[in-house]
Design a protein around this motif. Structure first.
Motif, PDB file in Angstrom:
ATOM      1  N   UNK A 132       1.156  14.271  -4.777  1.00 48.12           N
ATOM      2  CA  UNK A 132       2.174  14.609  -3.781  1.00 48.12           C
ATOM      3  C   UNK A 132       2.924  13.346  -3.386  1.00 48.12           C
ATOM      4  N   UNK A 133       4.184  13.498  -3.016  1.00 45.20           N
ATOM      5  CA  UNK A 133       4.957  12.417  -2.402  1.00 45.20           C
ATOM      6  C   UNK A 133       5.405  12.916  -1.032  1.00 45.20           C
ATOM      7  N   UNK A 134       5.041  12.149  -0.005  1.00 47.30           N
ATOM      8  CA  UNK A 134       5.414  12.537   1.353  1.00 47.30           C
ATOM      9  C   UNK A 134       5.498  11.288   2.220  1.00 47.30           C
ATOM     10  N   UNK A 135       6.562  11.172   2.970  1.00 48.38           N
ATOM     11  CA  UNK A 135       6.754  10.069   3.922  1.00 48.38           C
ATOM     12  C   UNK A 135       6.562   8.706   3.268  1.00 48.38           C
ATOM     13  N   UNK A 136       7.075   8.546   2.048  1.00 48.74           N
ATOM     14  CA  UNK A 136       6.992   7.268   1.356  1.00 48.74           C
ATOM     15  C   UNK A 136       5.634   6.962   0.753  1.00 48.74           C
ATOM     16  N   UNK A 137       4.716   7.891   0.840  1.00 52.59           N
ATOM     17  CA  UNK A 137       3.372   7.710   0.287  1.00 52.59           C
ATOM     18  C   UNK A 137       3.174   8.625  -0.919  1.00 52.59           C
ATOM     19  N   UNK A 138       2.355   8.149  -1.829  1.00 50.30           N
ATOM     20  CA  UNK A 138       1.909   8.945  -2.958  1.00 50.30           C
ATOM     21  C   UNK A 138       0.462   9.313  -2.662  1.00 50.30           C
ATOM     22  N   UNK A 139       0.160  10.600  -2.581  1.00 46.53           N
ATOM     23  CA  UNK A 139      -1.184  11.082  -2.293  1.00 46.53           C
ATOM     24  C   UNK A 139      -1.667  11.849  -3.516  1.00 46.53           C
ATOM     25  N   UNK A 194       0.849  -1.181   0.000  1.00 45.78           N
ATOM     26  CA  UNK A 194       0.000   0.000   0.000  1.00 45.78           C
ATOM     27  C   UNK A 194       0.886   1.232   0.000  1.00 45.78           C
ATOM     28  N   UNK A 195       0.937   1.931  -1.132  1.00 44.38           N
ATOM     29  CA  UNK A 195       1.824   3.079  -1.266  1.00 44.38           C
ATOM     30  C   UNK A 195       1.121   4.316  -1.797  1.00 44.38           C
ATOM     31  N   UNK A 196      -0.120   4.165  -2.265  1.00 40.47           N
ATOM     32  CA  UNK A 196      -0.810   5.275  -2.926  1.00 40.47           C
ATOM     33  C   UNK A 196      -2.234   5.374  -2.411  1.00 40.47           C
ATOM     34  N   UNK A 197      -2.682   6.599  -2.192  1.00 37.29           N
ATOM     35  CA  UNK A 197      -4.086   6.844  -1.863  1.00 37.29           C
ATOM     36  C   UNK A 197      -4.558   8.022  -2.704  1.00 37.29           C
ATOM     37  N   UNK A 198      -5.725   7.846  -3.316  1.00 38.81           N
ATOM     38  CA  UNK A 198      -6.282   8.886  -4.177  1.00 38.81           C
ATOM     39  C   UNK A 198      -7.581   9.389  -3.548  1.00 38.81           C
ATOM     40  N   UNK A 199      -7.701  10.702  -3.463  1.00 39.25           N
ATOM     41  CA  UNK A 199      -8.894  11.339  -2.932  1.00 39.25           C
ATOM     42  C   UNK A 199      -9.702  11.945  -4.076  1.00 39.25           C
ATOM     43  N   UNK A 200     -11.008  11.658  -4.139  1.00 39.68           N
ATOM     44  CA  UNK A 200     -11.845  12.374  -5.099  1.00 39.68           C
ATOM     45  C   UNK A 200     -12.107  13.774  -4.536  1.00 39.68           C
ATOM     46  N   UNK A 201     -11.966  14.798  -5.356  1.00 37.28           N
ATOM     47  CA  UNK A 201     -12.167  16.174  -4.888  1.00 37.28           C
ATOM     48  C   UNK A 201     -13.068  16.924  -5.858  1.00 37.28           C
ATOM     49  N   UNK A 202     -13.793  17.881  -5.329  1.00 33.34           N
ATOM     50  CA  UNK A 202     -14.670  18.699  -6.164  1.00 33.34           C
ATOM     51  C   UNK A 202     -13.999  20.005  -6.561  1.00 33.34           C
ATOM     52  N   UNK A 203     -13.196  20.569  -5.661  1.00 34.15           N
ATOM     53  CA  UNK A 203     -12.495  21.827  -5.924  1.00 34.15           C
ATOM     54  C   UNK A 203     -10.994  21.538  -5.847  1.00 34.15           C
ATOM     55  N   UNK A 227       3.151  19.524   3.796  1.00 29.90           N
ATOM     56  CA  UNK A 227       4.292  20.440   3.789  1.00 29.90           C
ATOM     57  C   UNK A 227       5.234  20.194   2.622  1.00 29.90           C
ATOM     58  N   UNK A 228       4.662  19.832   1.469  1.00 31.22           N
ATOM     59  CA  UNK A 228       5.421  19.684   0.220  1.00 31.22           C
ATOM     60  C   UNK A 228       4.575  20.229  -0.917  1.00 31.22           C
ATOM     61  N   UNK A 229       5.247  20.579  -1.994  1.00 31.79           N
ATOM     62  CA  UNK A 229       4.564  20.991  -3.212  1.00 31.79           C
ATOM     63  C   UNK A 229       4.283  19.749  -4.050  1.00 31.79           C
ATOM     64  N   UNK A 230       3.260  19.792  -4.880  1.00 32.59           N
ATOM     65  CA  UNK A 230       2.945  18.615  -5.701  1.00 32.59           C
ATOM     66  C   UNK A 230       4.035  18.325  -6.727  1.00 32.59           C
ATOM     67  N   UNK A 231       4.254  17.034  -7.013  1.00 31.90           N
ATOM     68  CA  UNK A 231       5.165  16.625  -8.079  1.00 31.90           C
ATOM     69  C   UNK A 231       4.435  16.601  -9.414  1.00 31.90           C
ATOM     70  N   UNK A 232       3.114  16.461  -9.373  1.00 34.82           N
ATOM     71  CA  UNK A 232       2.273  16.496 -10.573  1.00 34.82           C
ATOM     72  C   UNK A 232       1.169  17.502 -10.304  1.00 34.82           C
ATOM     73  N   UNK A 233       0.980  18.430 -11.224  1.00 33.04           N
ATOM     74  CA  UNK A 233      -0.022  19.475 -11.031  1.00 33.04           C
ATOM     75  C   UNK A 233      -0.710  19.735 -12.364  1.00 33.04           C
TER      76      UNK A 233
END
Length: 114
Positions: free
Chosen positions: A40-47, A5-14, A27-33
């Motif tokens: 985002x990549x933070x603490x070994x996770x992809x969000x 388990x390394x990635x979690x995706x959130x559905x967002x409206x805005x 506390x990081x900027x996105x790697x993909x925008x």
């Protein structure tokens, strides 16, 4: 390879508001925008933030398990009673994703890197 388990995706409206919130949280900027995905990549996770997630059937965050063979793992989940909500799709660079709903309504994602 066992699933991890390394990635979690959130559905967002805005997307802009969600990007600001997760930038503050992680506390990081996105790697993909992009207009279709912010990652985002933070603490070994992809969000990830998906502005189209709700229309794909995402009712909340989806944890994505990284697997070596997405099609065989998807077939195994279906055999075990899962319902496919998003079939295998290449989301760029050979990365494949899919997600299912289990008998309790929980969403489970699969991800295979190229």
């Amino acid at each position: 390879m066992t699933a991890g388990l390394q990635t979690i995706i959130y559905p967002v409206k805005d997307l802009a508001r969600a990007k600001a919130l997760f930038s503050a949280l992680l506390e990081v900027e996105p790697y993909a925008d992009e207009p279709y995905y912010v990652g985002f990549k933070a603490a070994g996770q992809d969000v990830g933030l998906d502005p189209n997630g709700h229309s794909k059937g995402m009712t909340g965050p989806v944890p994505y398990w990284h697997v070596a063979d997405i099609r065989s793992r998807l077939a195994a989940l279906v055999s075990a009673g899962a319902e496919v909500l998003h079939d295998v799709q290449d989301v760029g660079g050979g990365r494949l994703i899919a997600f299912v709903k289990d008998a309790d309504g929980n969403l489970v994602g699969l991800l295979q890197d190229a």
